[in-house]
Design a protein around this motif. Structure first.
Motif, mmCIF file in Angstrom:
data_model
loop_
_atom_site.group_PDB
_atom_site.id
_atom_site.type_symbol
_atom_site.label_atom_id
_atom_site.label_comp_id
_atom_site.label_asym_id
_atom_site.label_seq_id
_atom_site.Cartn_x
_atom_site.Cartn_y
_atom_site.Cartn_z
ATOM 1 N N UNK A 73 0.849 -1.197 0.000
ATOM 2 C CA UNK A 73 0.000 0.000 0.000
ATOM 3 C C UNK A 73 0.881 1.242 0.000
ATOM 4 N N UNK A 74 0.527 2.209 -0.852
ATOM 5 C CA UNK A 74 1.279 3.455 -0.923
ATOM 6 C C UNK A 74 2.405 3.458 -1.942
ATOM 7 N N UNK A 75 2.713 2.310 -2.533
ATOM 8 C CA UNK A 75 3.769 2.242 -3.557
ATOM 9 C C UNK A 75 3.145 2.258 -4.942
ATOM 10 N N UNK A 76 3.965 2.557 -5.975
ATOM 11 C CA UNK A 76 3.398 2.660 -7.331
ATOM 12 C C UNK A 76 2.954 1.312 -7.891
ATOM 13 N N UNK A 77 1.991 1.403 -8.816
ATOM 14 C CA UNK A 77 1.460 0.229 -9.515
ATOM 15 C C UNK A 77 1.800 0.330 -10.992
ATOM 16 N N UNK A 78 2.253 -0.789 -11.570
ATOM 17 C CA UNK A 78 2.479 -0.879 -13.010
ATOM 18 C C UNK A 78 1.923 -2.206 -13.492
ATOM 19 N N UNK A 79 0.914 -2.156 -14.348
ATOM 20 C CA UNK A 79 0.353 -3.352 -14.971
ATOM 21 C C UNK A 79 0.622 -3.237 -16.464
ATOM 22 N N UNK A 80 1.302 -4.252 -17.024
ATOM 23 C CA UNK A 80 1.797 -4.139 -18.378
ATOM 24 C C UNK A 80 0.872 -4.796 -19.382
#
Lengths: 111, 117
Positions: free
Chosen positions: A15-22
């Motif tokens: 929680x609170x960290x960046x998300x990257x979905x490719x």
């Protein structure tokens, strides 16, 4: 022919960290691209869509995606994950009115 | 307002039986789509309608599958002589007409979980 590849079946973040979905796509035409989210036991909901206007698309709940034609990519990002973002995410490419869905990426958010 | 509804939500049937799955779209939506979703997969396009006209049925797996939307509103997906491999979640979605001429946002129903024994 068109196809879409979601490069990760599962993505785990705190929680609170960046998300990257490719997401990478293949299309013989100028594509329309979408991201949908599916929460457990719920129907699919549109997050955002690209239809050849601005290449950076902003969606709901702080998500955005950038269309990169040279890389045939349409990755979904969010600066800071929230527990409520835990769900299944689908990248979609459309030829005309016929959509092709990716297999989905399950986003897991740890407290 | 009311969203897309589907009935039944769960259907268990024996192999060889016929089943009819119903979709009630958002009022006024022009387009209606049917999808099949296997566990761990994304939805797979089956067919779609604009008003009462079936525009594309290229995704229907074989001639046991058919769909209709006779009055341009409610739609029925029928599977004849069901087989175990037909077991899946069947989803319906509707969308308004698109002013841009391209695909518009689709609103999905909760799905019908079909189990063929």
């Amino acid at each position: 022919a068109q196809s879409v590849t979601q490069l990760d079946s599962h993505v785990s973040v705190s929680e609170g960290t960046p998300v990257l979905l490719r997401c990478n796509y293949s299309s013989s035409y100028s594509p329309s691209l979408f991201w949908y989210v599916q929460h457990p036991n719920k129907g699919l909901q549109l997050l955002l869509k690209y239809t050849s206007a601005a290449t950076l698309v902003k969606g709901i709940n702080g998500f955005e995606a950038e269309f990169k034609k040279s890389e045939t990519s349409f990755h979904l990002t969010k600066p800071s994950a929230h527990m409520s973002d835990a769900a299944e995410y689908f990248c979609v490419v459309s030829r005309g009115y016929i959509p092709t869905f990716g297999r989905g990426t399950s986003l897991i958010v740890h407290p | 307002g009311a969203g897309v509804s589907q009935s039944p939500r769960y259907k268990v049937t024996k192999r060889g039986q016929d089943v009819a799955l119903r979709c009630d779209p958002i009022s006024g939506h022009v387009s209606l789509y049917w999808y099949r979703q296997a566990l761990g997969q994304g939805p797979e396009f089956l067919t779609y309608f604009n008003y009462e006209a079936q525009q594309d049925k290229s995704g229907l797996p074989n001639d046991r599958f058919s769909a209709e939307r006779p009055e341009g509103s409610i739609s029925t997906l029928t599977i004849q002589r069901t087989e175990q491999r037909d077991s899946a979640m069947y989803r319906c979605a509707s969308s308004a007409s698109s002013s841009s001429g391209g695909p518009n946002e689709q609103f999905f129903g909760p799905g019908t979980r079909l189990t063929v024994l």
